[in-house]
Scaffold this motif. Structure first.
Motif, short mmCIF file in Angstrom:
data_model
loop_
_atom_site.label_atom_id
_atom_site.label_comp_id
_atom_site.label_asym_id
_atom_site.label_seq_id
_atom_site.Cartn_x
_atom_site.Cartn_y
_atom_site.Cartn_z
N LEU A 57 -17.63 2.92 -0.39
CA LEU A 57 -16.30 3.47 -0.19
C LEU A 57 -16.41 4.97 0.10
O LEU A 57 -17.32 5.65 -0.39
CB LEU A 57 -15.43 3.26 -1.43
N ILE B 85 -13.83 8.50 0.30
CA ILE B 85 -12.51 9.09 0.10
C ILE B 85 -12.40 10.32 1.01
O ILE B 85 -13.27 11.19 0.99
CB ILE B 85 -12.29 9.48 -1.37
N MET C 231 0.85 -1.19 0.00
CA MET C 231 0.00 0.00 0.00
C MET C 231 0.88 1.24 0.00
O MET C 231 1.96 1.26 0.58
CB MET C 231 -0.94 -0.03 1.22
N GLY D 131 -15.45 1.06 3.28
CA GLY D 131 -14.03 1.14 2.93
C GLY D 131 -13.57 2.59 2.94
O GLY D 131 -14.08 3.42 2.18
N ILE E 93 -10.78 5.30 2.23
CA ILE E 93 -9.57 5.62 1.47
C ILE E 93 -9.08 6.98 1.95
O ILE E 93 -9.77 7.99 1.78
CB ILE E 93 -9.87 5.66 -0.04
N SER F 199 -3.95 5.35 2.27
CA SER F 199 -4.20 4.10 2.99
C SER F 199 -5.63 3.64 2.77
O SER F 199 -6.51 4.43 2.41
CB SER F 199 -3.95 4.29 4.49
N TYR F 200 -5.84 2.35 2.99
CA TYR F 200 -7.19 1.79 2.92
C TYR F 200 -7.44 0.94 4.15
O TYR F 200 -6.57 0.20 4.61
CB TYR F 200 -7.36 0.91 1.67
N ARG F 201 -8.64 1.08 4.70
CA ARG F 201 -9.08 0.17 5.75
C ARG F 201 -10.61 0.11 5.70
O ARG F 201 -11.27 1.05 5.25
CB ARG F 201 -8.62 0.64 7.12
N CYS F 202 -11.14 -1.03 6.15
CA CYS F 202 -12.59 -1.19 6.20
C CYS F 202 -13.06 -0.95 7.63
O CYS F 202 -12.54 -1.55 8.58
CB CYS F 202 -13.00 -2.58 5.73
N GLU G 272 -8.31 -2.04 -3.95
CA GLU G 272 -8.39 -2.84 -2.73
C GLU G 272 -9.80 -2.78 -2.16
O GLU G 272 -10.36 -3.80 -1.70
CB GLU G 272 -7.37 -2.34 -1.70
N GLY G 273 -10.39 -1.60 -2.19
CA GLY G 273 -11.75 -1.45 -1.68
C GLY G 273 -12.77 -2.21 -2.51
O GLY G 273 -13.71 -2.81 -1.98
N ALA H 105 -5.69 1.88 -3.67
CA ALA H 105 -6.66 1.80 -2.57
C ALA H 105 -8.06 1.55 -3.11
O ALA H 105 -8.85 0.80 -2.50
CB ALA H 105 -6.62 3.09 -1.76
#
Length: 695
Positions: free
Chosen positions: A50, A52, A1, A14, A16, A6-9, A40-41, A37
């Motif tokens: 998602l 942003i 990454m 999700g 971003i 960064s990406y996280r759920c 990934e999402g 990202a």
């Protein structure tokens, strides 16, 4: 990454997050990270939608303009936004701080837009001589209509969240924790099975051709000389006439034209120069600063009142001193009227007039200035008067107070010598009208302390000014160059040109007004009194009397009297030719034995502008200005030099210094005027094939 995205759920959403301080600029690494990202999402089965966001203080505040002019590195921003728009999951833009330029274009690629109530969005590319080049000119008209899009794109100003919601750009305005609000909003959309809403899929809204013609006519005077505003109009018009793909192709074509234009290069130079002038060579970045919590202004006239308004508007209390109550009352009344006029135009919120005026106190007694942290003198432009004022300040000002003079020409070192603490003295040369003009020349005397200079440089930003540090000489940077230009304008009229012709040539070059209209605006009495003072104090170097002196002696002071070089019927501001002035010019030519000749527009342009370049080079040689960009910023923000030409020194580089040098020498040969003595620096750079930028 990516280390900048960064990406996280989080709870089925999700997130971003762009983290590229200080302003999350959309450079190559960010664009790469956004695509990674996003992918990934989309691959994350637990994420149903998602969002942003930007970390730190803001959503992306635009592209990384350091990349402009360099070979493009994929992915491009349009490619990133296209990928967002074709996402298989709803995408929300969650905005705080400022989403500007490419940042706003990213939001237009999302399905839904959420913003904190303190957030702002805008498309300011026009200020860099560009247009929104990542779909902004095509998506925004589809979202809010062509007319509203034109206003947003051509004006290039940030728009508050409340207004964004009114026009339909933002779906929800929220307060509090933006991440929590974004997750909650995403859950609401998921529960409602809300559809995806790609803006590019909206039908192009046809507009009557009159909308574009009327808009172009409305901005024609204000935006004269600029390319970008009119290219923006063409791009928005394409959104109403073409499908999205064709419109994007047209946007790209127009964007590339602008990107490769001399105008955009000049405007980008100005963008960086404005930021660079805050860094004074030789002044350490960590120089301590003095606290400025209360300011005093001496003089309630036009300049004093305007100066005081800058501080009142910034929330800083001001004590204003005058010698007579009636003068004090007049000055305060003018300040109030100016604030009330701004409120009527919507530039001040309700209550701000009283809040600003409530920070003002007045006095006729110097002793009442004892608690001021900064005292600014704005009295008559006379050395003896100013030295008397500073003698009084030396007596009453507290230890550590900064004492500043608003002189436009006089020797700051001599003024400082009237005190026992010259380290606390400097010049703060505001430009008229002082509450409007952005430039502040900050004049560093021979003994001015570093912390005093650092304090006032920072204070300039606090009150919304562009502060430029300059040294001590007659006229400093701006007026020293201006006086050389005005002298050439006068000589050109003596030779056979008319004031109307001279003013037209410089107006057509891009200046807001010509030398003679400018003299009328400032007041012919101002220059006349300065020349009279020189004739008394330094007769050997003072200019001989001329026809403008004769006009001033007759009480023709310019706009304020309705007659000057030009005439202003019925109190208007539009200059009209004057038979009286023509007669005075003819009389002067006869007395001096001058045979009138035809003067070309080219000669006017070159003599009025090249003499400024030559003088600017002398200013650099003497260290009065540290860098060419300092001179450019002074002239752009103090005198209206067209930003699309980059300032006089930048423009000289574009002409080629060898050519300028040749013309300066030719004018010296033709006229014998000592103002055309070639600057050794200009001659050296030209001989070496270099430019001012090489300094």
């Amino acid at each position: 990454m990516s280390n900048v995205v960064s990406y996280r759920c989080q709870e089925g959403v999700g997130l971003i997050v762009i983290d590229n301080p200080p302003v999350n600029a959309l450079g190559h690494a960010v664009r790469q990270g956004l695509l990674a990202a996003l992918n990934e999402g989309l691959a994350d089965a637990s994420a149903k939608a998602l969002a942003i966001m930007g970390a730190g203080r803001t959503f992306p505040a635009g592209a990384d303009i350091r990349e402009f002019g360099k070979a493009p590195r994929p992915p491009s921003l349009p490619d990133v936004i296209d990928a967002i728009e074709v996402s298989s999951k709803p995408v929300i833009a969650a905005v705080h701080g400022t989403a500007l330029g490419g940042g706003m274009e990213i939001t237009l690629g999302c399905d839904y837009r959420l913003a904190l109530e303190s957030a702002k969005m805008g498309l300011p590319e026009v200020n860099l001589g560009l247009l929104p080049g990542a779909g902004g000119t095509q998506r925004l008209p589809r979202l809010i209509g062509a007319k509203a899009a034109l206003e947003t794109i051509v004006e290039g100003k940030p728009i508050k969240a409340s207004r964004l919601a009114e026009v339909g750009i933002v779906d929800e305005v929220v307060s509090g924790d933006l991440e929590r609000k974004a997750i909650a909003y995403a859950h609401q959309l998921i529960s409602e099975d809300a559809p995806r809403r790609p803006v590019s899929a909206l039908p192009a809204a046809p507009e009557d051709a009159d909308v574009f013609a009327e808009f172009e006519a409305a901005i024609a005077r204000k935006k004269r000389g600029y390319l970008a505003p009119f290219h923006c109009i063409e791009a928005v018009k394409a959104a109403t006439e073409m499908d999205f793909a064709a419109g994007m192709a047209r946007e790209r074509e127009l964007f590339v034209e602008l990107l490769n234009s001399p105008q955009s290069a000049a405007q980008r130079h100005v963008f960086f120069a404005e930021r660079e002038v805050a860094k004074v060579p030789g002044l350490a970045k960590d120089t301590p600063q003095r606290e400025i919590n209360r300011v005093a202004v001496i003089g309630a006239g036009t300049m004093g009142g305007g100066i005081a308004m800058n501080f009142l508007s910034a929330g800083i209390p001001v004590t204003m001193l005058e010698m007579h109550q009636d003068a004090l009352d007049r000055g305060v009344s003018v300040m109030r009227r100016n604030y009330e006029a701004s409120a009527r135009k919507g530039r001040l919120a309700a209550g701000q007039v009283e809040a600003n005026m409530g920070r003002l106190s007045t006095t006729l007694d110097y002793s009442d200035l004892a608690e001021a942290d900064l005292i600014i003198e704005a009295v008559f432009e006379n050395m003896d008067v100013k030295k008397t004022v500073f003698g009084e300040l030396d007596r009453v000002a507290k230890s550590g107070a900064i004492m500043a003079t608003n002189t436009s020409t006089l020797d700051v070192n001599e003024i400082a010598g009237a005190t026992s603490r010259p380290a606390d003295v400097l010049g703060m040369h505001f430009f008229s009208p002082a509450n409007v003009m952005k430039l502040l020349e900050i004049v560093r005397g021979e003994q001015t302390a570093d912390d005093a200079l650092a304090t006032v440089m920072a204070l300039a930003r606090r009150i919304g000014k562009v502060g430029v540090a300059v040294g001590v000489c007659y006229g400093f940077v701006g007026n020293r160059m201006l006086h050389k230009r005005q002298s050439q304008a006068l000589e050109l009229v003596n030779a056979g040109a008319t004031p109307v012709q001279v003013d037209r040539v410089l107006y057509d070059f891009g200046l807001p007004m010509g030398p003679f209209a400018m003299a009328d605006l400032a007041g012919l009495d101002v220059g006349w009194r300065i020349r009279e003072g020189l004739r008394e104090s330094d007769p050997a170097n003072a200019p001989a009397p001329n026809w403008m002196d004769a006009l001033a002696e007759a009480g023709r002071f310019g706009q304020k009297t309705g007659v000057g070089v030009f005439e202003y019927p019925d109190g208007g501001r539009a200059p009209e030719p004057s038979e009286t002035t023509a007669a005075e010019i003819d009389k002067y030519r006869t007395e001096q034995g001058i045979t009138s000749r035809e003067v070309s527009d080219e000669e006017i342009r070159e003599r009025c502008l090249y003499v400024m370049i030559n003088e600017g080079a002398k200013i650099l040689e003497e260290g009065i200005a540290a860098r060419p960009l300092d001179i450019d910023v002074v002239w752009i923000y103090g005198y209206g030099f067209p930003p699309y030409r980059g300032g006089p020194m930048y423009w000289a580089d574009q002409l080629g210094l060898n050519y300028v040098c040749e013309r300066v020498k030719a004018f010296r040969e033709e006229t014998g005027d000592p103002d055309w003595h070639i600057s050794p620096l200009l001659e050296q750079l030209a001989g070496e094939g270099k430019s001012f930028a090489d300094l």
